[in-house]
Design a protein around this motif. Sequence first.
Motif, mmCIF file in Angstrom:
data_model
loop_
_atom_site.group_PDB
_atom_site.id
_atom_site.type_symbol
_atom_site.label_atom_id
_atom_site.label_comp_id
_atom_site.label_asym_id
_atom_site.label_seq_id
_atom_site.Cartn_x
_atom_site.Cartn_y
_atom_site.Cartn_z
ATOM 1 N N VAL A 292 2.549 9.397 20.072
ATOM 2 C CA VAL A 292 3.109 8.347 19.130
ATOM 3 C C VAL A 292 3.484 8.738 17.629
ATOM 4 O O VAL A 292 3.501 9.941 17.597
ATOM 5 N N ARG A 293 4.000 7.449 17.450
ATOM 6 C CA ARG A 293 4.481 8.451 15.754
ATOM 7 C C ARG A 293 3.244 7.682 14.496
ATOM 8 O O ARG A 293 3.908 8.079 13.764
ATOM 9 N N PHE A 294 2.204 6.489 15.100
ATOM 10 C CA PHE A 294 1.285 6.572 14.446
ATOM 11 C C PHE A 294 -0.017 6.878 14.369
ATOM 12 O O PHE A 294 -0.340 6.559 12.895
ATOM 13 N N ALA A 295 0.335 8.395 15.105
ATOM 14 C CA ALA A 295 -1.198 9.105 14.798
ATOM 15 C C ALA A 295 -0.960 10.293 15.816
ATOM 16 O O ALA A 295 0.204 10.640 16.656
ATOM 17 N N TYR B 30 0.887 -1.430 0.152
ATOM 18 C CA TYR B 30 0.052 0.090 -0.054
ATOM 19 C C TYR B 30 0.998 1.321 0.019
ATOM 20 O O TYR B 30 1.503 1.451 0.986
ATOM 21 N N ILE B 31 0.199 2.446 -0.409
ATOM 22 C CA ILE B 31 0.932 3.486 -0.640
ATOM 23 C C ILE B 31 0.536 4.592 -0.841
ATOM 24 O O ILE B 31 -0.919 4.515 -1.908
ATOM 25 N N GLY B 32 0.509 5.651 0.375
ATOM 26 C CA GLY B 32 -1.035 6.293 0.116
ATOM 27 C C GLY B 32 -1.140 6.825 1.357
ATOM 28 O O GLY B 32 -0.459 7.531 2.551
ATOM 29 N N ASP B 33 -2.529 7.461 1.545
ATOM 30 C CA ASP B 33 -3.024 8.578 2.574
ATOM 31 C C ASP B 33 -3.312 7.551 4.184
ATOM 32 O O ASP B 33 -3.094 6.304 3.341
ATOM 33 N N VAL B 34 -2.846 7.877 5.524
ATOM 34 C CA VAL B 34 -3.714 6.820 6.240
ATOM 35 C C VAL B 34 -3.909 7.556 7.548
ATOM 36 O O VAL B 34 -3.941 8.519 7.506
ATOM 37 N N ARG B 35 -5.026 7.502 8.034
ATOM 38 C CA ARG B 35 -5.716 7.536 9.266
ATOM 39 C C ARG B 35 -4.691 7.724 10.502
ATOM 40 O O ARG B 35 -5.551 9.094 10.868
ATOM 41 N N PHE B 36 -3.985 7.492 10.379
ATOM 42 C CA PHE B 36 -3.488 7.462 11.967
ATOM 43 C C PHE B 36 -2.361 7.865 12.415
ATOM 44 O O PHE B 36 -1.888 8.512 13.252
ATOM 45 N N ALA B 37 -2.062 9.018 10.684
ATOM 46 C CA ALA B 37 -0.839 10.333 10.817
ATOM 47 C C ALA B 37 -1.207 10.628 10.140
ATOM 48 O O ALA B 37 -2.322 10.632 8.615
ATOM 49 N N LYS B 38 -0.139 11.740 9.779
ATOM 50 C CA LYS B 38 -0.416 12.838 8.479
ATOM 51 C C LYS B 38 1.328 12.011 7.077
ATOM 52 O O LYS B 38 1.988 11.462 7.347
ATOM 53 N N GLY B 39 0.417 12.936 6.362
ATOM 54 C CA GLY B 39 2.114 12.404 5.433
ATOM 55 C C GLY B 39 1.783 11.186 4.372
ATOM 56 O O GLY B 39 0.568 10.450 4.757
ATOM 57 N N GLU B 40 2.514 11.515 3.721
ATOM 58 C CA GLU B 40 2.520 9.481 2.568
ATOM 59 C C GLU B 40 3.313 8.289 3.772
ATOM 60 O O GLU B 40 5.039 7.996 3.682
ATOM 61 N N TRP B 41 2.122 7.522 3.817
ATOM 62 C CA TRP B 41 3.048 5.587 4.179
ATOM 63 C C TRP B 41 2.945 4.942 3.317
ATOM 64 O O TRP B 41 2.165 4.849 2.454
ATOM 65 N N LEU B 42 4.011 4.155 3.203
ATOM 66 C CA LEU B 42 3.928 2.798 3.007
ATOM 67 C C LEU B 42 3.785 1.842 3.385
ATOM 68 O O LEU B 42 4.012 1.587 4.736
ATOM 69 N N GLY B 43 2.709 0.792 3.061
ATOM 70 C CA GLY B 43 2.018 -0.402 4.040
ATOM 71 C C GLY B 43 3.275 -1.592 3.435
ATOM 72 O O GLY B 43 3.348 -1.687 1.947
ATOM 73 N N LEU B 44 4.136 -2.507 4.173
ATOM 74 C CA LEU B 44 5.028 -3.187 3.502
ATOM 75 C C LEU B 44 4.502 -4.649 4.058
ATOM 76 O O LEU B 44 3.213 -4.828 5.190
#
Length: 219
Positions: free
Chosen positions: A121-124, A1-15
């Motif tokens: 925390v760094r995830f939200a 996954y690449i894109g926005d998430v609801r737990f933090a700002k910015g672009e994130w990559l799901g691995l």
Amino acid sequence: YIGDVRFAKGEWLGLELTEGNGVHDGTVLGVCYFECQSGKGVFAQLAQLSGSGVAPPAVTPSASVSTPSAVRQAAMAATPEVDEGPTTLPSKDKTANGSISLGQRVLWNGKVGSVRYIGDVRFAAGEWVGLELADGNGMHDGSVMGVSYFECPAAKGVFAQSAQLMEVTAGAVGAATTADEAPATLPSKEATSEGTFSLGQEVMWKGNKGIVRYIGDVR
């Protein structure tokens, strides 16, 4: 996954990690971003990753991906590989409103837990409370996405916000643990007090046949 998430700002990559040691199955805080085996999924930002191997054939990107894949891969290849242990963040002694303290026993979703971490925390965004659940059924061991907030046995750690927690009292603990206890068994009488019905008797209830299995007081 690449894109926005609801737990933090910015672009994130799901691995999906090939050797496990992740923290989820692609679902975080009730939102499904991708699917993988439990304990193999993690989220990271581009700066935390380094490229290796050959990229798979190009696919049509999702609407949430704004950076061209070639630029993304070049940036990943240029990122130096770092093999460090998880970062550890210090905890506060109390929540901002003073309602929750480090070490306090609380109720979260009917489960008893002990407060092991309070802070950012760094995830939200916002202030979060890290709990070690007494009976397991958690999500992690105090480390989330490579950051160690506290230590507890695997699958006993969860994060919640203070508004989701209740202070443990004798009544609250009793109500929370009732469902986990073996049900009490009450003895049955042989017949009703007036003798009209007896155990094992076939009866009718609202047009439905039934057999009497218990007679007596209920709670």
